[in-house]
Design an enzyme around this catalytic site. Structure first.
Site, PDB file in Angstrom:
ATOM      1  N   CYS A  85       0.893  -1.156   0.000  1.00  0.00           N
ATOM      2  CA  CYS A  85       0.000   0.000   0.000  1.00  0.00           C
ATOM      3  C   CYS A  85       0.931   1.206   0.000  1.00  0.00           C
ATOM      4  O   CYS A  85       1.552   1.505   1.017  1.00  0.00           O
ATOM      5  CB  CYS A  85      -0.911   0.018   1.224  1.00  0.00           C
ATOM      6  SG  CYS A  85      -1.893   1.533   1.333  1.00  0.00           S
ATOM      7  N   CYS A 133      -0.549   4.363   2.407  1.00  0.00           N
ATOM      8  CA  CYS A 133      -0.615   4.207   3.874  1.00  0.00           C
ATOM      9  C   CYS A 133      -0.337   2.763   4.250  1.00  0.00           C
ATOM     10  O   CYS A 133       0.811   2.338   4.245  1.00  0.00           O
ATOM     11  CB  CYS A 133      -1.919   4.737   4.448  1.00  0.00           C
ATOM     12  SG  CYS A 133      -3.436   4.115   3.706  1.00  0.00           S
ATOM     13  N   SER A 134      -1.359   1.993   4.539  1.00  0.00           N
ATOM     14  CA  SER A 134      -1.115   0.655   5.085  1.00  0.00           C
ATOM     15  C   SER A 134      -2.313  -0.250   4.870  1.00  0.00           C
ATOM     16  O   SER A 134      -2.565  -1.129   5.687  1.00  0.00           O
ATOM     17  CB  SER A 134      -0.829   0.775   6.577  1.00  0.00           C
ATOM     18  OG  SER A 134      -1.855   1.541   7.184  1.00  0.00           O
ATOM     19  N   CYS A 135      -3.077  -0.042   3.799  1.00  0.00           N
ATOM     20  CA  CYS A 135      -4.259  -0.867   3.572  1.00  0.00           C
ATOM     21  C   CYS A 135      -3.847  -2.335   3.450  1.00  0.00           C
ATOM     22  O   CYS A 135      -2.833  -2.657   2.835  1.00  0.00           O
ATOM     23  CB  CYS A 135      -4.982  -0.409   2.310  1.00  0.00           C
ATOM     24  SG  CYS A 135      -5.653   1.251   2.487  1.00  0.00           S
TER      25      CYS A 135
END
Lengths: 119, 208
Positions: free
Chosen positions: B103, B106-108
């Protein structure tokens, strides 16, 4: 829906990989912050995408300010998460920055050992 | 406030404690709700769910077809769903194509099948480099791919989360689903590792 379920041993040789190979949270404040965010979303205080947009903006801002050569040690994912949550709650009128700072100062002014007295 | 356990200098801990106490006073979030969320994710059942999905796909061709056609729906058949799992796309590794997930913004990450992401997944270095030089990053992480294998990098978004369906390891023909699931590692479902061999799965490294 399939009725077929696989049953697993919890331990032993056939146990599936349970661990991520690291702690999910490095400190209690990280797990509390994560938990608050999910709970607020579950309560309908904000949509998840609203939070995600704030998190993306916060991470991008940090990376702009610190550049790519920044040592990994200075990076804290949950610090960015925390800032994003505060931004979103302020924007939503749920909890303002000043209010938060006042409470933070109050908590900081507690005498040492307060945890044990108050428990 | 024993949940926090912070020293006086820990600004983030103090800040989180302040926010939690304000939210409690406002009647928005009670501590027990936070406890419940944290418990759910700290128990770390995530990768185990994904491993069951992969093992089912390895043993049931019709399930695999459904999984590749509509990941969210097929994953729900096994009882997994919830936040961050609204639209999961499953990408299949073959001898010619290797998939890896990131991702960049961000951090999906597909929480219902993998739990919460590891720290390297969230790091600026992985997020920026795996797109630019996937082969080098994978090699550094211990996965050396043959030069002829094409690497496809999938960038998660708010709309789509990806899960890699790794190749079934050789020598697992006689194994059942539970034994196969034990071979499936978290990293193999992100695409930065391969599944374990059955002999390695029997004696797993306690740190992995």
């Amino acid at each position: 829906m399939s009725e077929r379920k696989v049953s697993f041993e919890v331990g032993g040789p056939l146990a599936p990989p349970r661990k991520n190979g690291e702690l999910v949270f490095a400190a209690p404040w990280e797990s509390r912050t994560f938990g608050m965010t999910v709970a607020l979303h579950q309560q309908g205080v904000f949509e998840w995408d609203e939070f995600r947009d704030c998190l993306i903006a916060e991470i991008a801002r940090w990376e702009r300010e610190h550049g790519s050569g920044c040592p990994e040690a200075e990076w804290s994912y949950y610090a960015r998460w925390q800032a994003a949550l505060e931004t979103l709650l302020a924007r939503k009128g749920v909890c303002g920055t000043t209010e938060l700072e006042v409470r933070e100062n109050d908590l900081a002014a507690r005498p040492p050992g307060h945890d044990h007295i108050r428990r | 406030m024993s949940e926090y356990d912070h020293g006086p200098s820990d600004r983030h801990a103090l800040r989180a404690e302040a926010l939690e106490s304000l939210l409690r006073e406002k009647g928005l979030v009670q501590p027990e709700m936070i406890d419940a969320v944290v418990r759910q994710y700290e128990q770390d059942i995530g990768p185990m769910n994904g491993a069951q999905v992969v093992a089912r796909a390895w043993t049931d061709p019709a399930y695999k077809q459904r999984l590749l056609h509509d990941g969210t729906e097929a994953i729900a058949e096994l009882g997994f769903g919830g936040p961050q799992g609204e639209h999961i796309v499953v990408v299949e590794n073959t001898s010619a194509v290797h998939n890896v997930v990131v991702c960049t913004l961000c951090s999906c990450y597909p929480w219902p099948v993998l739990g919460l992401p590891p720290s390297w997944y969230k790091s600026p270095a992985y997020r920026s480099r795996v797109v630019r030089e996937p082969r080098a990053v994978l090699a550094e992480m211990g996965l050396a791919l043959k030069p002829e294998v094409e690497i496809r990098v999938w960038d998660s978004s708010s709309e789509v989360r990806y899960l890699v369906l790794p190749q079934r390891p050789a020598g697992t023909e006689g194994l059942g689903e539970a034994e196969l699931a034990a071979c499936v590692t978290r990293d193999s479902m992100i695409g930065v590792g391969q599944p374990m061999s059955p002999s390695a799965a029997e004696h797993p490294d306690p740190d992995v």
